[in-house]
Design an enzyme around this catalytic site. Structure first.
Site, PDB file in Angstrom:
ATOM      1  N   MET A  28       0.844  -1.205   0.000  1.00 16.41           N
ATOM      2  CA  MET A  28       0.000   0.000   0.000  1.00 16.41           C
ATOM      3  C   MET A  28       0.880   1.256   0.000  1.00 16.41           C
ATOM      4  O   MET A  28       0.421   2.348   0.348  1.00 16.41           O
ATOM      5  CB  MET A  28      -0.936  -0.001   1.203  1.00 16.41           C
ATOM      6  CG  MET A  28      -1.901  -1.184   1.177  1.00 16.41           C
ATOM      7  SD  MET A  28      -3.426  -0.884   2.052  1.00 16.41           S
ATOM      8  CE  MET A  28      -2.826  -0.591   3.703  1.00 16.41           C
ATOM      9  N   HIS A  32       8.950   1.127   3.555  1.00 17.74           N
ATOM     10  CA  HIS A  32      10.012   1.157   4.557  1.00 17.74           C
ATOM     11  C   HIS A  32      10.842  -0.112   4.397  1.00 17.74           C
ATOM     12  O   HIS A  32      10.581  -0.926   3.501  1.00 17.74           O
ATOM     13  CB  HIS A  32       9.426   1.275   5.970  1.00 17.74           C
ATOM     14  CG  HIS A  32       8.350   0.266   6.270  1.00 17.74           C
ATOM     15  ND1 HIS A  32       8.582  -1.095   6.310  1.00 17.74           N
ATOM     16  CD2 HIS A  32       7.018   0.409   6.505  1.00 17.74           C
ATOM     17  CE1 HIS A  32       7.465  -1.726   6.588  1.00 17.74           C
ATOM     18  NE2 HIS A  32       6.487  -0.843   6.697  1.00 17.74           N
ATOM     19  N   HIS A  35       9.057  -3.512   3.707  1.00 18.62           N
ATOM     20  CA  HIS A  35       8.655  -3.751   2.313  1.00 18.62           C
ATOM     21  C   HIS A  35       9.881  -4.092   1.465  1.00 18.62           C
ATOM     22  O   HIS A  35       9.844  -4.991   0.624  1.00 18.62           O
ATOM     23  CB  HIS A  35       8.023  -2.490   1.706  1.00 18.62           C
ATOM     24  CG  HIS A  35       6.773  -2.018   2.390  1.00 18.62           C
ATOM     25  ND1 HIS A  35       6.721  -0.868   3.124  1.00 18.62           N
ATOM     26  CD2 HIS A  35       5.526  -2.547   2.429  1.00 18.62           C
ATOM     27  CE1 HIS A  35       5.498  -0.682   3.585  1.00 18.62           C
ATOM     28  NE2 HIS A  35       4.750  -1.693   3.185  1.00 18.62           N
ATOM     29  N   GLN A  59     -10.480  -2.587   2.150  1.00 13.29           N
ATOM     30  CA  GLN A  59     -10.012  -3.227   3.387  1.00 13.29           C
ATOM     31  C   GLN A  59      -9.997  -2.277   4.578  1.00 13.29           C
ATOM     32  O   GLN A  59      -9.557  -2.638   5.662  1.00 13.29           O
ATOM     33  CB  GLN A  59      -8.641  -3.870   3.169  1.00 13.29           C
ATOM     34  CG  GLN A  59      -7.480  -2.907   3.033  1.00 13.29           C
ATOM     35  CD  GLN A  59      -6.207  -3.625   2.644  1.00 13.29           C
ATOM     36  OE1 GLN A  59      -6.097  -4.174   1.561  1.00 13.29           O
ATOM     37  NE2 GLN A  59      -5.237  -3.643   3.545  1.00 13.29           N
ATOM     38  N   GLY A 145       4.751 -10.342   4.271  1.00 19.19           N
ATOM     39  CA  GLY A 145       5.514 -10.235   5.519  1.00 19.19           C
ATOM     40  C   GLY A 145       4.840 -10.995   6.652  1.00 19.19           C
ATOM     41  O   GLY A 145       3.613 -10.970   6.779  1.00 19.19           O
ATOM     42  N   GLN A 146       5.659 -11.628   7.473  1.00 14.23           N
ATOM     43  CA  GLN A 146       5.134 -12.275   8.687  1.00 14.23           C
ATOM     44  C   GLN A 146       4.560 -11.225   9.642  1.00 14.23           C
ATOM     45  O   GLN A 146       3.783 -11.542  10.539  1.00 14.23           O
ATOM     46  CB  GLN A 146       6.242 -13.067   9.392  1.00 14.23           C
ATOM     47  CG  GLN A 146       5.718 -13.928  10.546  1.00 14.23           C
ATOM     48  CD  GLN A 146       6.783 -14.288  11.550  1.00 14.23           C
ATOM     49  OE1 GLN A 146       7.845 -14.783  11.170  1.00 14.23           O
ATOM     50  NE2 GLN A 146       6.521 -14.038  12.827  1.00 14.23           N
ATOM     51  N   GLN A 151      -2.801 -12.442   7.813  1.00 11.16           N
ATOM     52  CA  GLN A 151      -3.023 -12.086   6.405  1.00 11.16           C
ATOM     53  C   GLN A 151      -2.212 -13.010   5.489  1.00 11.16           C
ATOM     54  O   GLN A 151      -2.730 -13.523   4.489  1.00 11.16           O
ATOM     55  CB  GLN A 151      -2.608 -10.633   6.176  1.00 11.16           C
ATOM     56  CG  GLN A 151      -2.514 -10.232   4.722  1.00 11.16           C
ATOM     57  CD  GLN A 151      -2.154  -8.765   4.566  1.00 11.16           C
ATOM     58  OE1 GLN A 151      -2.984  -7.904   4.797  1.00 11.16           O
ATOM     59  NE2 GLN A 151      -0.919  -8.470   4.192  1.00 11.16           N
ATOM     60  N   SER A 183       6.227  -0.353  10.407  1.00 13.76           N
ATOM     61  CA  SER A 183       4.885  -0.263   9.831  1.00 13.76           C
ATOM     62  C   SER A 183       4.700   1.148   9.283  1.00 13.76           C
ATOM     63  O   SER A 183       5.202   2.116   9.871  1.00 13.76           O
ATOM     64  CB  SER A 183       3.837  -0.533  10.915  1.00 13.76           C
ATOM     65  OG  SER A 183       2.579  -0.044  10.503  1.00 13.76           O
ATOM     66  N   SER A 184       3.972   1.258   8.180  1.00 15.98           N
ATOM     67  CA  SER A 184       3.705   2.590   7.625  1.00 15.98           C
ATOM     68  C   SER A 184       2.965   3.438   8.656  1.00 15.98           C
ATOM     69  O   SER A 184       3.082   4.657   8.677  1.00 15.98           O
ATOM     70  CB  SER A 184       2.870   2.473   6.351  1.00 15.98           C
ATOM     71  OG  SER A 184       3.492   1.586   5.455  1.00 15.98           O
TER      72      SER A 184
HETATM   73  P1  AMP Z   1       1.361  -2.957   3.491  1.00 14.73           P
HETATM   74  O1  AMP Z   1       1.928  -1.922   2.595  1.00 14.73           O
HETATM   75  O2  AMP Z   1       1.238  -2.551   4.913  1.00 14.73           O
HETATM   76  O3  AMP Z   1       0.087  -3.572   2.933  1.00 14.73           O
HETATM   77  O4  AMP Z   1       2.417  -4.150   3.499  1.00 14.73           O
HETATM   78  C1  AMP Z   1       2.842  -4.771   2.322  1.00 14.73           C
HETATM   79  C2  AMP Z   1       3.610  -6.014   2.679  1.00 14.73           C
HETATM   80  O5  AMP Z   1       4.756  -5.668   3.458  1.00 14.73           O
HETATM   81  C3  AMP Z   1       2.779  -7.001   3.523  1.00 14.73           C
HETATM   82  O6  AMP Z   1       3.017  -8.323   3.054  1.00 14.73           O
HETATM   83  C4  AMP Z   1       3.321  -6.789   4.897  1.00 14.73           C
HETATM   84  O7  AMP Z   1       3.202  -7.914   5.744  1.00 14.73           O
HETATM   85  C5  AMP Z   1       4.785  -6.485   4.615  1.00 14.73           C
HETATM   86  N1  AMP Z   1       5.397  -5.793   5.754  1.00 14.73           N
HETATM   87  C6  AMP Z   1       4.915  -4.694   6.385  1.00 14.73           C
HETATM   88  N2  AMP Z   1       5.703  -4.384   7.439  1.00 14.73           N
HETATM   89  C7  AMP Z   1       6.679  -5.304   7.476  1.00 14.73           C
HETATM   90  C8  AMP Z   1       7.793  -5.529   8.355  1.00 14.73           C
HETATM   91  N3  AMP Z   1       8.050  -4.744   9.400  1.00 14.73           N
HETATM   92  N4  AMP Z   1       8.606  -6.589   8.100  1.00 14.73           N
HETATM   93  C9  AMP Z   1       8.350  -7.418   7.039  1.00 14.73           C
HETATM   94  N5  AMP Z   1       7.323  -7.257   6.184  1.00 14.73           N
HETATM   95  C10 AMP Z   1       6.501  -6.217   6.395  1.00 14.73           C
END
Ligand code: AMP
Length: 283
Positions: A28, A32, A35, A59, A145-146, A151, A183-184
């Protein structure tokens, strides 16, 4: 690096008939190091890498942060260019959900517990958008990501249930030095809150230590984590220890289990998790 919002262009670049492998990282944006770790893994294991940037409206709940979710498109594109990503797809809302759109994907049990229970509609939105992204990109492997463990498992289940011909790779959580999972949404935290947030990982590590010493009771491990969080700062949404595949609650840890949690620090909702593996023994 090609950057486009156009489905036809993505399909042309992807070139289905080519034998090249494609790794895909859905995001999204507001990228960071978490990602970027997924992008790096995708680069290593595939001939080509595609990243999508799409803040998916379906979502987000009506009282959630869709409108103010951080959007840093220029910086995101610069980061992806540096990593030599081949394709960035940033579809518009109208491309993904044109007027009259009405088809949704739902993973029934796994999608209605924990995050699914706290955020009604969340996993329906996730499963739907990821299905659409997969149908356009047709990746060989997709990276999650774990950090969002439920999810990632839900996508694995959906891929299996719907016979998608691709592999799901789940990559470890990238954390700040103080343990806070990147986290964003960490952008919403004040400096003081960021410091307080380190208690989450510390609590998880305390539980892990007892687990490694042989404790298998969920009640005892759960109590250790709760005791570590200062109630003046943290409002607990849930802290649970669950089976790592079904995300159903357990009482005694006999196989791989996740500690999963969601808490509020002020108005910011943070999630984190830790995998406990009974076949790991202390040295
Ligand atoms: P998002 O942009 O928040 O939807 O995240 C996109 C992907 O990045 C998802 O698969 C998340 O699980 C992964 N992700 C987000 N934060 C982290 C993190 N701190 N470490 C590893 N993967 C991450």
């Amino acid at each position: 690096m090609q950057v486009t919002d156009d489905i036809a262009k993505v399909r042309k670049i992807r070139n289905r008939s080519s034998k090249l492998t494609w790794g895909f990282v859905p995001t999204m944006g507001a990228l960071h190091a978490g990602h970027l770790s997924l992008v790096k893994a995708a680069k290593k294991e595939n001939d080509k890498v595609a990243v999508s940037i799409f803040v998916n409206p379906t979502q987000f709940g009506p009282n959630e942060d869709f409108a103010k979710y951080p959007r840093t498109l220029e910086a995101d594109i610069a980061l992806l260019k540096e990593l030599e990503v081949d394709l960035v797809w940033m579809p518009t809302k109208e491309t993904i959900y044109p007027t009259g759109y009405e088809t949704y994907v739902q993973v029934e049990e796994l999608g209605s517990t924990l995050e699914g229970a706290s955020r009604p509609g969340f996993f329906k939105g996730v499963a739907t958008v990821v299905t659409k992204l997969f149908n356009v990109i047709e990746p060989t492997r997709a990276y999650f990501g774990q950090k969002d463990a439920q999810q990632a498992r839900l996508i694995e289940k959906m891929v299996c249930d719907l016979n998608f011909d691709l592999e799901i790779q789940i990559m470890p959580i990238v954390r700040e030095e103080n343990g806070l999972a990147l986290s964003s949404r960490n952008k919403y935290l004040t400096r003081e809150q960021k410091e307080q947030a380190s208690a989450l990982y510390a609590g998880l590590k305390i539980a892990e230590q007892r687990f490694l010493e042989g404790e298998r009771s969920v009640e005892i491990l759960h109590a250790l984590i709760v005791a570590h969080l200062d109630k003046d700062y943290f409002k607990i949404d849930y802290i649970k220890i669950v089976d790592s595949e079904t995300f159903e609650e357990i009482e005694i840890i006999k196989k791989k289990a996740y500690i999963v949690l969601a808490v509020y620090l002020g108005s910011v909702r943070l999630i984190d998790n830790f995998l406990l593996n009974p076949s790991t023994f202390m040295e």
